[in-house]
Design a protein around this motif. Sequence first.
Motif, mmCIF file in Angstrom:
data_model
loop_
_atom_site.group_PDB
_atom_site.id
_atom_site.type_symbol
_atom_site.label_atom_id
_atom_site.label_comp_id
_atom_site.label_asym_id
_atom_site.label_seq_id
_atom_site.Cartn_x
_atom_site.Cartn_y
_atom_site.Cartn_z
ATOM 1 N N GLN A 19 48.804 59.527 -12.551
ATOM 2 C CA GLN A 19 48.411 59.692 -11.160
ATOM 3 C C GLN A 19 49.615 59.634 -10.233
ATOM 4 O O GLN A 19 49.705 60.388 -9.263
ATOM 5 N N VAL A 20 50.541 58.746 -10.535
ATOM 6 C CA VAL A 20 51.769 58.652 -9.743
ATOM 7 C C VAL A 20 52.556 59.951 -9.847
ATOM 8 O O VAL A 20 53.103 60.452 -8.847
ATOM 9 N N GLU A 23 50.778 62.682 -7.770
ATOM 10 C CA GLU A 23 50.956 62.436 -6.335
ATOM 11 C C GLU A 23 52.370 62.805 -5.897
ATOM 12 O O GLU A 23 52.569 63.376 -4.820
ATOM 13 N N LEU A 26 52.566 66.583 -5.641
ATOM 14 C CA LEU A 26 51.871 67.110 -4.458
ATOM 15 C C LEU A 26 52.644 66.798 -3.182
ATOM 16 O O LEU A 26 52.745 67.648 -2.284
ATOM 17 N N GLN A 27 53.203 65.605 -3.074
ATOM 18 C CA GLN A 27 53.979 65.261 -1.891
ATOM 19 C C GLN A 27 55.235 66.119 -1.795
ATOM 20 O O GLN A 27 55.615 66.560 -0.698
ATOM 21 N N GLU A 70 45.529 72.794 -5.383
ATOM 22 C CA GLU A 70 45.121 71.389 -5.419
ATOM 23 C C GLU A 70 45.538 70.664 -4.142
ATOM 24 O O GLU A 70 44.775 69.857 -3.596
ATOM 25 N N LEU A 71 46.721 70.958 -3.634
ATOM 26 C CA LEU A 71 47.175 70.336 -2.390
ATOM 27 C C LEU A 71 46.270 70.729 -1.229
ATOM 28 O O LEU A 71 45.883 69.885 -0.415
ATOM 29 N N ARG A 74 42.868 68.905 -1.411
ATOM 30 C CA ARG A 74 42.927 67.519 -0.938
ATOM 31 C C ARG A 74 43.112 67.462 0.578
ATOM 32 O O ARG A 74 42.512 66.615 1.249
#
Length: 209
Positions: A19-20, A23, A26-27, A70-71, A74
């Motif tokens: 998950q990290v 993330e 995505l960031q 995906e980005l 969200r």
Amino acid sequence: MPPKRRVEPRRRPLQARSQVTVEAVLQATAYILVRDGYARLTTNRIAERAGVNIASLYQFFPNKEAIVVELERRHGERTDAAMMAALARPRGPDLESTLRALVSAYVAAQTIDPALQRVFVEEVPRLRGRRSATAGEQCATEVTAFLAASGVGSPRLELAGWMLATVCRTVVYHGVLERSADACSGALVDEMVAMLSRWLRADPSSAAT
């Protein structure tokens, strides 16, 4: 005809470490999109910015398009939540109160990372799997019900609801980007409510005379 590029994630992260990684990917994607644009986005640049191995990135996403989809999904969830929260606030039964709630909802949605929203709207191509509509677009039918409850007498209420949603979405989108001070101060909402009230209260029969 060449096969369509896959735009779904390869798999969803289940463990905390995975998950990290997702993330961070995505960031990093959001950062590059806002700073350099979609055309300069590559999986190598994303991995470098995220501080992950390119192989780790490909464990979850087959290409940059899948990451962007995906980005955007969200981001859309966050803007949808902001809009629904604004619409759920108590309001009066009159037309102006309803319009203020609607316009405020659009502003709340568009102020969630407006720079990233601009890239999604203006630069990202029509990728298969992209969200076809935000809550702001989907609420046109709800707007129609709001108008009916407020006593708007248009003979084409569904069309009026669609027009209202479209005008709000377009003006607020550009207003947040180009006139952020007016959007933050409430001036944008005040002017929109005044303009829309005059339009919706107009006698439809006057257009034929």
